[in-house]
Scaffold this motif. Structure first.
Motif, PDB file in Angstrom:
ATOM      1  N   GLY A 102       0.794  -1.219   0.000  1.00 61.44           N
ATOM      2  CA  GLY A 102       0.000   0.000   0.000  1.00 61.44           C
ATOM      3  C   GLY A 102       0.823   1.263   0.000  1.00 61.44           C
ATOM      4  N   GLY A 103       2.063   1.171  -0.477  1.00 56.88           N
ATOM      5  CA  GLY A 103       2.957   2.325  -0.490  1.00 56.88           C
ATOM      6  C   GLY A 103       3.794   2.463   0.758  1.00 56.88           C
ATOM      7  N   GLY A 104       3.584   1.580   1.730  1.00 61.97           N
ATOM      8  CA  GLY A 104       4.322   1.672   2.985  1.00 61.97           C
ATOM      9  C   GLY A 104       5.665   0.969   2.930  1.00 61.97           C
ATOM     10  N   ILE A 105       6.521   1.317   3.871  1.00 61.50           N
ATOM     11  CA  ILE A 105       7.840   0.694   3.975  1.00 61.50           C
ATOM     12  C   ILE A 105       7.691  -0.714   4.539  1.00 61.50           C
ATOM     13  CG2 ILE A 105      10.103   0.837   5.091  1.00 61.50           C
ATOM     14  CD1 ILE A 105       9.654   3.903   5.219  1.00 61.50           C
ATOM     15  N   LEU A 106       8.379  -1.671   3.926  1.00 59.38           N
ATOM     16  CA  LEU A 106       8.450  -3.039   4.436  1.00 59.38           C
ATOM     17  C   LEU A 106       9.755  -3.191   5.205  1.00 59.38           C
ATOM     18  CD1 LEU A 106       7.313  -4.771   1.147  1.00 59.38           C
ATOM     19  CD2 LEU A 106       6.116  -5.022   3.330  1.00 59.38           C
ATOM     20  N   THR A 107       9.680  -3.556   6.475  1.00 59.12           N
ATOM     21  CA  THR A 107      10.910  -3.717   7.246  1.00 59.12           C
ATOM     22  C   THR A 107      11.637  -4.985   6.814  1.00 59.12           C
ATOM     23  OG1 THR A 107       9.879  -4.967   9.042  1.00 59.12           O
ATOM     24  CG2 THR A 107       9.868  -2.548   9.217  1.00 59.12           C
ATOM     25  N   LEU A 108      12.958  -4.932   6.842  1.00 57.62           N
ATOM     26  CA  LEU A 108      13.738  -6.121   6.509  1.00 57.62           C
ATOM     27  C   LEU A 108      13.419  -7.261   7.465  1.00 57.62           C
ATOM     28  CD1 LEU A 108      17.255  -4.609   5.675  1.00 57.62           C
ATOM     29  CD2 LEU A 108      15.340  -5.069   4.132  1.00 57.62           C
ATOM     30  N   ALA A 109      13.226  -6.932   8.739  1.00 55.11           N
ATOM     31  CA  ALA A 109      12.940  -7.971   9.735  1.00 55.11           C
ATOM     32  C   ALA A 109      11.662  -8.723   9.390  1.00 55.11           C
ATOM     33  CB  ALA A 109      12.841  -7.345  11.122  1.00 55.11           C
ATOM     34  N   SER A 110      10.645  -8.009   8.907  1.00 50.95           N
ATOM     35  CA  SER A 110       9.377  -8.670   8.582  1.00 50.95           C
ATOM     36  C   SER A 110       9.509  -9.585   7.374  1.00 50.95           C
ATOM     37  CB  SER A 110       8.293  -7.624   8.328  1.00 50.95           C
ATOM     38  OG  SER A 110       8.525  -6.926   7.104  1.00 50.95           O
ATOM     39  N   LEU A 111      10.502  -9.328   6.525  1.00 52.30           N
ATOM     40  CA  LEU A 111      10.708 -10.131   5.319  1.00 52.30           C
ATOM     41  C   LEU A 111      11.755 -11.221   5.514  1.00 52.30           C
ATOM     42  CD1 LEU A 111      10.797  -7.215   2.704  1.00 52.30           C
ATOM     43  CD2 LEU A 111       8.846  -8.687   3.257  1.00 52.30           C
ATOM     44  N   ASP A 178      17.087  -0.449   7.105  1.00 52.07           N
ATOM     45  CA  ASP A 178      16.232  -1.414   7.800  1.00 52.07           C
ATOM     46  C   ASP A 178      14.883  -1.603   7.126  1.00 52.07           C
ATOM     47  OD1 ASP A 178      14.874   0.916   8.456  1.00 52.07           O
ATOM     48  OD2 ASP A 178      15.518   0.919  10.551  1.00 52.07           O
ATOM     49  N   GLY A 179      14.688  -0.983   5.947  1.00 48.94           N
ATOM     50  CA  GLY A 179      13.423  -1.142   5.249  1.00 48.94           C
ATOM     51  C   GLY A 179      13.564  -0.915   3.760  1.00 48.94           C
ATOM     52  N   ILE A 180      12.561  -1.383   3.006  1.00 49.05           N
ATOM     53  CA  ILE A 180      12.561  -1.211   1.552  1.00 49.05           C
ATOM     54  C   ILE A 180      11.151  -0.878   1.077  1.00 49.05           C
ATOM     55  CG2 ILE A 180      14.489  -2.794   1.144  1.00 49.05           C
ATOM     56  CD1 ILE A 180      12.422  -4.924   0.310  1.00 49.05           C
ATOM     57  N   LYS A 181      11.072  -0.330  -0.133  1.00 47.81           N
ATOM     58  CA  LYS A 181       9.834  -0.287  -0.895  1.00 47.81           C
ATOM     59  C   LYS A 181      10.077  -1.046  -2.191  1.00 47.81           C
ATOM     60  CE  LYS A 181       7.648   3.926   0.867  1.00 47.81           C
ATOM     61  NZ  LYS A 181       6.975   5.203   0.496  1.00 47.81           N
ATOM     62  N   ALA A 182       9.162  -1.957  -2.524  1.00 47.30           N
ATOM     63  CA  ALA A 182       9.261  -2.751  -3.747  1.00 47.30           C
ATOM     64  C   ALA A 182       8.373  -2.115  -4.806  1.00 47.30           C
ATOM     65  CB  ALA A 182       8.842  -4.188  -3.488  1.00 47.30           C
ATOM     66  N   VAL A 183       8.954  -1.866  -6.007  1.00 51.09           N
ATOM     67  CA  VAL A 183       8.283  -1.044  -7.013  1.00 51.09           C
ATOM     68  C   VAL A 183       8.348  -1.709  -8.389  1.00 51.09           C
ATOM     69  CG1 VAL A 183       8.139   1.258  -8.035  1.00 51.09           C
ATOM     70  CG2 VAL A 183       9.020   0.990  -5.699  1.00 51.09           C
ATOM     71  N   PRO A 184       7.299  -2.436  -8.817  1.00 49.28           N
ATOM     72  CA  PRO A 184       7.224  -2.884 -10.213  1.00 49.28           C
ATOM     73  C   PRO A 184       7.014  -1.691 -11.143  1.00 49.28           C
ATOM     74  CG  PRO A 184       5.805  -4.196  -8.775  1.00 49.28           C
ATOM     75  CD  PRO A 184       6.220  -2.990  -7.991  1.00 49.28           C
ATOM     76  N   LEU A 185       7.644  -1.747 -12.328  1.00 48.61           N
ATOM     77  CA  LEU A 185       7.642  -0.633 -13.274  1.00 48.61           C
ATOM     78  C   LEU A 185       6.890  -0.991 -14.548  1.00 48.61           C
ATOM     79  CD1 LEU A 185      11.458   0.225 -13.058  1.00 48.61           C
ATOM     80  CD2 LEU A 185       9.621   1.222 -11.677  1.00 48.61           C
ATOM     81  N   TRP A 186       6.249  -0.012 -15.129  1.00 48.56           N
ATOM     82  CA  TRP A 186       5.485  -0.155 -16.359  1.00 48.56           C
ATOM     83  C   TRP A 186       6.360  -0.549 -17.549  1.00 48.56           C
ATOM     84  CZ3 TRP A 186       8.397   3.749 -15.043  1.00 48.56           C
ATOM     85  CH2 TRP A 186       8.914   4.619 -16.009  1.00 48.56           C
ATOM     86  N   GLY A 187       5.734  -1.084 -18.598  1.00 49.99           N
ATOM     87  CA  GLY A 187       6.387  -1.251 -19.888  1.00 49.99           C
ATOM     88  C   GLY A 187       6.101  -0.032 -20.746  1.00 49.99           C
ATOM     89  N   ILE A 188       7.121   0.580 -21.288  1.00 47.17           N
ATOM     90  CA  ILE A 188       6.969   1.846 -22.006  1.00 47.17           C
ATOM     91  C   ILE A 188       6.140   1.631 -23.274  1.00 47.17           C
ATOM     92  CG2 ILE A 188       8.208   3.721 -23.151  1.00 47.17           C
ATOM     93  CD1 ILE A 188      10.603   2.971 -21.295  1.00 47.17           C
ATOM     94  N   GLY A 189       4.999   2.314 -23.358  1.00 47.10           N
ATOM     95  CA  GLY A 189       4.130   2.192 -24.523  1.00 47.10           C
ATOM     96  C   GLY A 189       3.540   0.811 -24.693  1.00 47.10           C
TER      97      GLY A 189
END
Length: 399
Positions: A102-111, A178-189
């Motif tokens: 949901g746009g939130g930070i995922l802690t490394l510990a939780s993963l 201590d945290g990350i955001k995972a971001v899938p990216l669009w295909g251009i056009g």
């Protein structure tokens, strides 16, 4: 022009707007008598709702700007069943991404992940329209504060893209985050389907300077520039194979290793006070100026100093791959470094094989070295003593 990789890298608390870059297939890397390969993940742990089994129930933040993007969540046809789609049929620029949790930070510990380790992140993709497959990136955090990013990672399309395939992104998580955001990216056009977005929690082995030979394209290299420079990652023509290229027409352009985050001395096997010779292969493709390499020294997050941006003398006419050396002494109060290749002024310069060797600091004047046997007599050499005659030498040998 002097610039600082810390002050020029402003990372906010939201996923950064992507800049397209490209990756190629990994090759085997030989380093200190070990053959290392970055293989495919045998088993992936998913990010929350990483298989889109519940559509978009708020677990995936949709974010787009300056273009027309449509998000959809078909119930069938994925790998398996439900999946997500980012549709950029409009091909009108901008960006369209998801941000996990949901746009939130995922802690490394939780993963179950650890800072300083490298992991394979994966996502399944299929091309439903157009010609460009999607991409992926991670943003790094220390608490709520941004701490760098991988930048956009775009892997070569597998086949014609028309079947579900798993795309793998080997990424080193910088020490100190201590945290990350995972971001899938669009295909251009393009219209791209996504499924099973996750990671393998088993660490993989990488080189001390991640992707130091550019065989993985832009992975682990943060691109920064002050003008119209372009970054690219040809798969052939390097020293050997893949390399990085900066075409710099105006102003300045740099890479920062490790996604822009500092690398600890421990991770490099370096100690404060050591004399370290960094090396990088360079070649001028156009223009007259060679690039250089700057090392920034830090104590935690505090910038201490840097090695400067002096240009080495060009070897020959610069048109062939040559190895350039940059010796530095690590300050006593430093515990990490940033490694910063710098573009040639008004030139196109290729970079490859960024490595280093290290040696301990020399003994202080008057400090005794280890004893050795000379003609059966134990003697010691005093580092600052000058022998004026054979008589002085015999005095030392005979004691």
């Amino acid at each position: 022009m002097q610039f600082n990789a810390i002050t020029t890298c402003n990372v906010s608390n939201i996923a950064q707007v992507p800049t397209p870059t490209y990756q190629r297939t990994m090759k085997y890397l030989i380093y200190p008598k070990l053959i290392l390969s970055l293989g495919l993940s045998a088993k992936a742990d998913l990010f929350p709702n990483g298989d889109f089994a519940t559509g978009n129930d708020g677990t995936w933040e949709e974010a787009s700007g300056a273009g027309t993007y449509v998000y959809d969540y078909p119930a069938t046809g994925g790998n398996n069943d439900q999946y997500g789609v980012i549709d950029h049929t409009a091909n009108d620029g901008g960006y369209g991404i998801w941000v996990a949790n949901g746009g939130g930070i995922l802690t490394l510990a939780s993963l179950g992940l650890t800072a300083g380790e490298s992991y394979n992140f994966t996502q399944d993709m299929i091309l439903l329209g157009g010609s460009d497959i999607g991409g992926f990136k991670l943003d790094f955090f220390n608490g709520p504060d941004g701490a760098g990013s991988t930048g956009d990672i775009r892997i070569d399309k597998i086949g014609d893209g028309s079947t579900w395939e798993t795309y793998t992104y080997p990424i080193t998580i910088p020490s100190g985050v201590d945290g990350i955001k995972a971001v899938p990216l669009w295909g251009i056009g393009s219209v791209v389907g996504f499924d099973n977005i996750g990671f393998d929690s088993n660490p993989i082995v990488t080189l001390p300077i991640p992707n130091s030979d550019f065989e993985s394209g832009s992975i682990s290299w943060l691109e920064l520039k002050g003008g119209a420079a372009t970054f690219s990652y040809p798969s052939t023509g390097g020293n050997p194979d893949g390399y990085g290229l900066i075409e710099n027409d105006t102003n300045w352009a740099i890479w920062v290793a490790n996604g822009g985050s500092p690398i600890t001395l421990d991770a490099l096997g370096i100690n404060s006070g050591d004399i370290v010779t960094f090396q990088q292969d360079m070649r001028i493709f156009s223009g007259a100026d060679i690039g250089t390499l700057k090392i920034e020294f830090l104590d935690g997050d505090t910038f201490l100093s840097d090695s400067g941006e002096d240009r080495p003398d060009i070897i020959g006419d610069g048109s062939t791959w040559e190895t350039y050396s940059f010796p530095v002494t690590i300050p006593d109060d430093a515990d990490r470094v940033k490694i910063v290749p710098v573009a040639g002024a008004n030139s196109s310069v290729g970079f490859d094989n960024i490595t280093f060797t290290t040696s301990p600091p020399p003994p202080a004047p008057g400090e005794l070295t280890s004893p050795e046997i000379v003609n059966g007599t134990i003697v010691e050499w005093i580092a600052n003593e000058v022998l004026q005659s054979v008589k002085d030498f015999l005095r030392l040998v005979r004691g």
